[in-house]
Design a protein around this motif. Sequence first.
Motif, PDB file in Angstrom:
ATOM      1  N   PRO A 147     -42.564  31.876  10.644  1.00 62.51           N
ATOM      2  CA  PRO A 147     -42.829  30.687  11.444  1.00 62.51           C
ATOM      3  C   PRO A 147     -44.337  30.426  11.602  1.00 62.51           C
ATOM      4  CG  PRO A 147     -42.158  32.493  12.860  1.00 62.51           C
ATOM      5  CD  PRO A 147     -42.034  32.977  11.440  1.00 62.51           C
ATOM      6  N   GLU A 148     -45.174  31.400  11.266  1.00 61.97           N
ATOM      7  CA  GLU A 148     -46.620  31.252  11.443  1.00 61.97           C
ATOM      8  C   GLU A 148     -47.353  31.090  10.114  1.00 61.97           C
ATOM      9  OE1 GLU A 148     -48.877  33.449  14.591  1.00 61.97           O
ATOM     10  OE2 GLU A 148     -49.742  34.429  12.838  1.00 61.97           O
ATOM     11  N   CYS A 149     -47.014  31.891   9.134  1.00 66.89           N
ATOM     12  CA  CYS A 149     -47.666  31.821   7.826  1.00 66.89           C
ATOM     13  C   CYS A 149     -46.945  30.776   6.996  1.00 66.89           C
ATOM     14  CB  CYS A 149     -47.628  33.184   7.131  1.00 66.89           C
ATOM     15  SG  CYS A 149     -48.411  33.160   5.511  1.00 66.89           S
ATOM     16  N   TYR A 150     -47.611  29.680   6.724  1.00 62.87           N
ATOM     17  CA  TYR A 150     -46.934  28.595   6.020  1.00 62.87           C
ATOM     18  C   TYR A 150     -47.175  28.591   4.517  1.00 62.87           C
ATOM     19  CZ  TYR A 150     -51.423  26.117   6.422  1.00 62.87           C
ATOM     20  OH  TYR A 150     -52.746  25.770   6.357  1.00 62.87           O
ATOM     21  N   ARG A 151     -48.088  29.453   4.033  1.00 61.36           N
ATOM     22  CA  ARG A 151     -48.335  29.514   2.589  1.00 61.36           C
ATOM     23  C   ARG A 151     -49.109  30.778   2.258  1.00 61.36           C
ATOM     24  NH1 ARG A 151     -52.454  26.915  -1.147  1.00 61.36           N
ATOM     25  NH2 ARG A 151     -53.555  26.307   0.724  1.00 61.36           N
ATOM     26  N   CYS A 152     -48.820  31.362   1.098  1.00 57.55           N
ATOM     27  CA  CYS A 152     -49.594  32.484   0.554  1.00 57.55           C
ATOM     28  C   CYS A 152     -49.827  32.228  -0.924  1.00 57.55           C
ATOM     29  CB  CYS A 152     -48.853  33.813   0.703  1.00 57.55           C
ATOM     30  SG  CYS A 152     -48.891  34.522   2.338  1.00 57.55           S
ATOM     31  N   GLU A 153     -50.953  32.716  -1.414  1.00 54.79           N
ATOM     32  CA  GLU A 153     -51.253  32.612  -2.835  1.00 54.79           C
ATOM     33  C   GLU A 153     -51.975  33.867  -3.289  1.00 54.79           C
ATOM     34  OE1 GLU A 153     -53.705  29.129  -3.208  1.00 54.79           O
ATOM     35  OE2 GLU A 153     -55.361  30.022  -2.103  1.00 54.79           O
ATOM     36  N   TRP A 154     -51.651  34.297  -4.497  1.00 54.24           N
ATOM     37  CA  TRP A 154     -52.339  35.447  -5.074  1.00 54.24           C
ATOM     38  C   TRP A 154     -53.778  35.035  -5.377  1.00 54.24           C
ATOM     39  CZ3 TRP A 154     -50.008  39.797  -4.364  1.00 54.24           C
ATOM     40  CH2 TRP A 154     -48.628  39.869  -4.379  1.00 54.24           C
ATOM     41  N   ILE A 155     -54.738  35.898  -5.076  1.00 53.01           N
ATOM     42  CA  ILE A 155     -56.143  35.569  -5.348  1.00 53.01           C
ATOM     43  C   ILE A 155     -56.792  36.590  -6.271  1.00 53.01           C
ATOM     44  CG2 ILE A 155     -56.477  34.212  -3.254  1.00 53.01           C
ATOM     45  CD1 ILE A 155     -57.883  36.697  -2.046  1.00 53.01           C
ATOM     46  N   SER A 156     -56.040  37.583  -6.676  1.00 55.59           N
ATOM     47  CA  SER A 156     -56.575  38.570  -7.612  1.00 55.59           C
ATOM     48  C   SER A 156     -55.896  38.370  -8.963  1.00 55.59           C
ATOM     49  CB  SER A 156     -56.343  39.995  -7.094  1.00 55.59           C
ATOM     50  OG  SER A 156     -54.967  40.271  -6.994  1.00 55.59           O
ATOM     51  N   SER A 157     -56.371  39.079  -9.944  1.00 53.35           N
ATOM     52  CA  SER A 157     -55.758  38.967 -11.276  1.00 53.35           C
ATOM     53  C   SER A 157     -54.335  39.521 -11.270  1.00 53.35           C
ATOM     54  CB  SER A 157     -56.608  39.700 -12.318  1.00 53.35           C
ATOM     55  OG  SER A 157     -56.727  41.064 -11.973  1.00 53.35           O
ATOM     56  N   ARG A 158     -54.040  40.391 -10.341  1.00 57.85           N
ATOM     57  CA  ARG A 158     -52.680  40.914 -10.185  1.00 57.85           C
ATOM     58  C   ARG A 158     -51.865  39.877  -9.435  1.00 57.85           C
ATOM     59  NH1 ARG A 158     -54.799  46.648  -7.955  1.00 57.85           N
ATOM     60  NH2 ARG A 158     -55.807  47.317  -9.860  1.00 57.85           N
ATOM     61  N   ARG A 159     -50.812  39.396 -10.017  1.00 53.92           N
ATOM     62  CA  ARG A 159     -50.012  38.316  -9.445  1.00 53.92           C
ATOM     63  C   ARG A 159     -48.638  38.788  -9.006  1.00 53.92           C
ATOM     64  NH1 ARG A 159     -53.415  34.237  -8.414  1.00 53.92           N
ATOM     65  NH2 ARG A 159     -54.733  33.762 -10.181  1.00 53.92           N
ATOM     66  N   ARG A 160     -48.572  40.055  -8.596  1.00 61.50           N
ATOM     67  CA  ARG A 160     -47.312  40.593  -8.079  1.00 61.50           C
ATOM     68  C   ARG A 160     -47.644  41.712  -7.104  1.00 61.50           C
ATOM     69  NH1 ARG A 160     -45.257  45.173 -11.223  1.00 61.50           N
ATOM     70  NH2 ARG A 160     -46.813  45.711 -12.760  1.00 61.50           N
ATOM     71  N   ALA A 161     -46.645  42.113  -6.348  1.00 60.22           N
ATOM     72  CA  ALA A 161     -46.847  43.151  -5.337  1.00 60.22           C
ATOM     73  C   ALA A 161     -47.061  44.497  -6.010  1.00 60.22           C
ATOM     74  CB  ALA A 161     -45.662  43.196  -4.385  1.00 60.22           C
ATOM     75  N   GLU A 162     -48.297  44.938  -6.015  1.00 61.66           N
ATOM     76  CA  GLU A 162     -48.656  46.271  -6.484  1.00 61.66           C
ATOM     77  C   GLU A 162     -49.946  46.653  -5.759  1.00 61.66           C
ATOM     78  OE1 GLU A 162     -51.184  45.675 -10.516  1.00 61.66           O
ATOM     79  OE2 GLU A 162     -49.042  45.313 -10.720  1.00 61.66           O
TER      80      GLU A 162
END
Length: 151
Positions: free
Chosen positions: A23-38
């Motif tokens: 309800p608070e975070c309305y958007r996230c974007e990857w900002i590193s070259s890694r584009r997945r959870a690691e």
Amino acid sequence: MHATPEQVYDLIADVTRMGEWSPECYRCEWISSRRRAEPGARFKGYNRSGPIRWSNVSEIVTAERGRELAWIMGGTEKRYSLWRYTFQAAPDGTLVTESFRSLRHTLLGRLGALPLGGERRREKALRAGIEATLTRVKKVAESARSDTKRP
């Protein structure tokens, strides 16, 4: 949640979907070259509470599919807070726990909480946000699971 730990993990680990859950975070974007959870992957979250808007950078510190996902808001340099999801297999699906822990209490952080009602009100809002987030993830996880069972 009536879904496997891996199914629920996959939903939450796609941080670009956080706006669907939180309800608070309305958007996230990857900002590193890694584009997945690691570990080491960084993303930027955009938040709002009423008329107040802010963003922050987070760094994934634990990414064990179906077991645990955690990130440090502020990255490993600033270390403001630790957000963690754990996934435990249960007879009817998965027990998911979302938690946060403040790592650094700064004057700026305390001042930043003032427009949000002060630190106690802020913590209460975060806990309510956790409940809302998990409810929304549950709905999608269980919907996806029921879709896969259809003939």
